[in-house]
Motif scaffolding. Structure first.
Motif, short mmCIF file in Angstrom:
data_model
loop_
_atom_site.label_atom_id
_atom_site.label_comp_id
_atom_site.label_asym_id
_atom_site.label_seq_id
_atom_site.Cartn_x
_atom_site.Cartn_y
_atom_site.Cartn_z
N GLU A 28 -17.29 -52.76 20.12
CA GLU A 28 -16.62 -51.62 19.49
C GLU A 28 -15.33 -51.33 20.23
N THR A 29 -14.28 -51.20 19.50
CA THR A 29 -12.99 -50.87 20.11
C THR A 29 -12.53 -49.53 19.57
N ARG A 30 -11.82 -48.82 20.41
CA ARG A 30 -11.29 -47.52 20.01
C ARG A 30 -9.78 -47.64 19.82
N PRO A 31 -9.28 -46.92 18.83
CA PRO A 31 -7.83 -46.98 18.65
C PRO A 31 -7.11 -46.25 19.78
N ALA A 32 -5.89 -46.67 20.03
CA ALA A 32 -5.07 -46.00 21.05
C ALA A 32 -4.73 -44.59 20.56
N PRO A 33 -4.47 -43.69 21.47
CA PRO A 33 -4.12 -42.33 21.04
C PRO A 33 -2.90 -42.34 20.14
N GLU A 53 -2.78 -43.65 17.20
CA GLU A 53 -2.87 -44.76 16.25
C GLU A 53 -3.80 -44.36 15.11
N THR A 54 -3.42 -44.70 13.89
CA THR A 54 -4.27 -44.38 12.74
C THR A 54 -5.18 -45.56 12.44
N VAL A 55 -6.34 -45.23 11.99
CA VAL A 55 -7.33 -46.26 11.66
C VAL A 55 -7.37 -46.42 10.15
N THR A 115 -12.14 -48.30 6.12
CA THR A 115 -12.91 -49.55 6.01
C THR A 115 -13.21 -49.80 4.55
#
Length: 155
Positions: free
Chosen positions: A36-41, A43-45, A48
């Motif tokens: 699991e990776t988290r987006p950088a502060p 950054e929009t996801v 899915t």
């Protein structure tokens, strides 16, 4: 003393190698767990995508129709039955048995094959084997003719 120390070190080193190997080994066919990776502060996801429904498979096609000679025999086995009958008529009982055993592997629930096998065994003089085969064939008979013929050979 020095040998004893070398043996201990060798044992510890070997044990460490075995344990390391066990830690990185994965079973064949197993996949590793996704990371699991988290987006950088800031950054929009992206959303899915929704899972795609798998189509329902079509039902199996109908089974091949049996040969016209006997409603309980498949077409491949019927061809072997014809060849076995010809071999038996010529007195080649070994060839007839080989063909009938092959037909039985193709269609193990055919009373007609059991009947022909029992007749060939009887023609060879193997009366007990003919009785056993005919008796087993009565479990699969579908019409009165087959059942009567098998019962007659089973006696």
């Amino acid at each position: 003393m020095q040998i004893n120390l070398l043996l201990k070190r060798g044992f510890v080193l070997g044990l460490a190698l075995v344990l390391t190997g066990c830690a990185i080994y994965s079973m064949p066919g197993s996949e590793r767990a996704p990371i699991e990776t988290r987006p950088a502060p800031g950054e929009t996801v992206p959303d899915t995508p929704e899972p795609v429904a798998t189509p329902v498979p079509e039902p199996y096609p109908p089974a091949p129709q049996p040969a016209a000679t006997d409603p309980g025999v498949t077409s491949a086995a019927a061809s072997l039955l014809e060849k076995a009958s010809a071999a038996s008529a010529q007195g080649d009982y070994e060839q007839a048995l080989a063909l009938l055993e092959r037909a039985q592997r193709i269609d193990p629930n055919s009373a007609e094959i059991y009947l022909q096998l029992a007749r060939v065994y009887a023609a060879q003089g193997q009366v007990e084997k003919a009785r056993d085969t005919a008796s087993r064939g009565t479990l699969y008979c579908r019409d009165e003719r087959e059942c009567n013929a098998l019962r007659a050979l089973a006696r």
